[in-house]
Design an enzyme around this catalytic site. Structure first.
Site, PDB file in Angstrom:
ATOM      1  CB  ILE A   1      -0.535  -0.681   1.915  1.00  0.00           C
ATOM      2  CG1 ILE A   1      -0.284  -0.018   1.813  1.00  0.00           C
ATOM      3  CG2 ILE A   1      -2.116  -1.310   1.210  1.00  0.00           C
ATOM      4  CD1 ILE A   1      -1.397   0.550   3.661  1.00  0.00           C
ATOM      5  CG  ASP A   2       4.012   1.467   2.884  1.00  0.00           C
ATOM      6  OD1 ASP A   2       2.515   1.502   2.638  1.00  0.00           O
ATOM      7  OD2 ASP A   2       4.824   0.754   3.510  1.00  0.00           O
TER       8      ASP A   2
ATOM      9  CG  MET B   1      -0.146   2.711   7.884  1.00  0.00           C
ATOM     10  SD  MET B   1      -0.350   0.885   7.819  1.00  0.00           S
ATOM     11  CE  MET B   1      -0.932   0.025   8.585  1.00  0.00           C
TER      12      MET B   1
ATOM     13  CD  GLU C   1       3.703   3.952   9.593  1.00  0.00           C
ATOM     14  OE1 GLU C   1       2.875   3.234  10.466  1.00  0.00           O
ATOM     15  OE2 GLU C   1       3.460   2.806   8.336  1.00  0.00           O
TER      16      GLU C   1
ATOM     17  CD  GLN D   1      -3.768   4.826   6.692  1.00  0.00           C
ATOM     18  OE1 GLN D   1      -3.177   5.145   5.895  1.00  0.00           O
ATOM     19  NE2 GLN D   1      -3.437   4.433   7.687  1.00  0.00           N
TER      20      GLN D   1
HETATM   21  O1  F6P Z   1       4.304  -2.197   5.021  1.00  0.00           O
HETATM   22  C1  F6P Z   1       3.377  -1.948   4.781  1.00  0.00           C
HETATM   23  C2  F6P Z   1       3.111  -1.238   5.863  1.00  0.00           C
HETATM   24  O2  F6P Z   1       1.333  -1.457   5.655  1.00  0.00           O
HETATM   25  C3  F6P Z   1       3.416   0.045   6.096  1.00  0.00           C
HETATM   26  O3  F6P Z   1       2.716   1.000   5.965  1.00  0.00           O
HETATM   27  C4  F6P Z   1       3.686   0.193   7.573  1.00  0.00           C
HETATM   28  O4  F6P Z   1       4.254   0.787   8.365  1.00  0.00           O
HETATM   29  C5  F6P Z   1       3.737  -1.601   8.350  1.00  0.00           C
HETATM   30  O5  F6P Z   1       2.865  -2.211   6.949  1.00  0.00           O
HETATM   31  C6  F6P Z   1       2.801  -2.097   9.600  1.00  0.00           C
HETATM   32  O6  F6P Z   1       3.015  -3.505   9.388  1.00  0.00           O
HETATM   33  P1  F6P Z   1       2.215  -4.332  11.024  1.00  0.00           P
HETATM   34  O7  F6P Z   1       0.806  -4.333  10.065  1.00  0.00           O
HETATM   35  O8  F6P Z   1       3.468  -5.188  10.959  1.00  0.00           O
HETATM   36  O9  F6P Z   1       1.985  -3.485  11.536  1.00  0.00           O
END
Ligand code: F6P
Length: 341
Positions: free
Chosen positions: A126-127, A169, A221, A273
């Site tokens: 998603i990033d 995110m 974040e 998200q």
């Molecule tokens: O890499 C995708 C992502 O959604 C990032 O945007 C976010 O920092 C991370 O994964 C969150 O990870 P987790 O699902 O382990 O909380």
């Protein structure tokens, strides 16, 4: 051929669309067979599989998440990880692997390819921060969800004369913040690529209130203040060495309130998200990635990742795709800055 499929890393709307396209074309056009590995690289590491037939992928196109499950397991962190992966591929009669994932999952795929494991990659996050592809599926969905939240927050912020900080995110790249902020008419957008000055943010907030409109601040974040660490990290690391983040939105809201005297609240969108049904754009992109990935496997073109270039799907070496993250360039931030304050 018998082909293994896995989905690794954070889940993302559109994963099921890729799986469906791979299996539908692989079985229907090429006559291949499939086996699903559960929970990312944990599947081949522990030999955890599930049947992946055309019947198993019926109806999954609009479904969020992944029917295969996901994890952040890194086989290179496990004793004999590579041998165990090889062993379970052999035990399951698997000739090739399709790995659907982001920088970490595809980084493992690249290292396995270097060790002669036949693998093809599909970019997911998603990033939208994977190099070598213009867009990844999941991004459009995430931006749409964040934009809708911002739209809704405008009206309640106006009613209560509050500043609302929306944390989205984006650990290292601010694409979601930038696009959701632009689409949602945010008054300040803060991204990891450019450390922010709290005084400047407070000045934007004050200027916005002078217009009689309330202020929406979108913060990724991973954004950090230029003044130094505000104690935002939890210190925990995952198997790929990423720090778990959390708290920049809350800290920012406290600082804004202290500096401007305006009430400020935070909304952390978090995993919302990543959840739910993909947009049409993401369904189409994911489907096209799946169709082209199975073509690459059929042609035994190992060590490549399918990518979007303009409107075309192309193949790029996994090495190129995982070399460096695609971050937000200055000129894209400058476009958004016109609307700050
Ligand atoms: O890499 C995708 C992502 O959604 C990032 O945007 C976010 O920092 C991370 O994964 C969150 O990870 P987790 O699902 O382990 O909380």
């Amino acid at each position: 051929m018998r082909i293994g499929v896995l989905t690794g890393g954070g889940d993302c709307p559109g994963l099921n669309a890729v799986i469906r396209a791979v299996v539908r074309k692989g079985v229907g056009v090429y006559g291949h067979e499939f086996v699903g590995f559960r929970d990312g690289w944990r599947g081949p590491l522990y030999g955890d599989t599930m049947p992946l037939t055309v019947a198993a992928v019926r109806g999954i196109l609009p479904r969020g998440g992944t029917i295969l499950g996901s994890s952040r397991t890194n086989p290179f962190k496990e004793p004999d990880g590579v041998q165990r992966v090889r062993g379970s591929l052999a035990e399951n009669g698997v000739d090739a692997l399709i790995a659907i994932g982001g920088e970490d999952t595809l980084g493992v795929a690249k290292r396995l390819y270097d060790e002669q494991v036949p693998v093809v990659g599909v970019p997911k996050t998603i990033d939208n921060d994977l190099g070598a592809t213009d867009y990844t599926f999941g991004f459009d969905t995430a931006v749409g969800i964040a934009m809708e939240a911002i739209d809704r927050l405008h009206t309640t912020a106006e009613s209560h004369h509050r500043a609302l900080v929306v944390e989205v995110m984006g650990r290292h790249a601010g694409w979601i913040a930038l696009h959701a902020g632009l689409a949602g008419g945010a008054n300040v957008i803060l991204v990891p690529e450019r450390p922010f000055r709290i005084d400047e943010v407070a000045a934007y907030v004050e200027r916005r209130f002078e217009t009689k409109y309330a202020c929406i601040v979108v913060v990724a974040e991973g954004a950090t203040p230029a003044e130094g660490d505000m104690g935002l990290q939890t210190g925990e690391l995952d198997a790929f060495g990423h720090v778990r983040l959390g708290g920049v939105g809350q800290r920012l809201a406290e600082e804004i309130e202290a500096r401007t005297g305006k009430e400020a609240r935070v909304v952390v969108l978090g995993h919302i998200q990543r959840g739910g049904t993909p947009t049409a754009f993401d369904r189409v992109l994911a489907t096209r990635f799946g169709l082209h990935a199975i073509d690459a496997v059929h042609e035994r073109d190992w060590g490549v990742m399918v990518a979007l270039r303009g409107t075309d799907i192309v193949r790029v070496p996994l090495a190129e795709a995982t070399r460096e993250l695609k971050t937000v360039p200055d000129h894209r931030l400058a476009e958004a800055e016109v609307f700050f304050g």
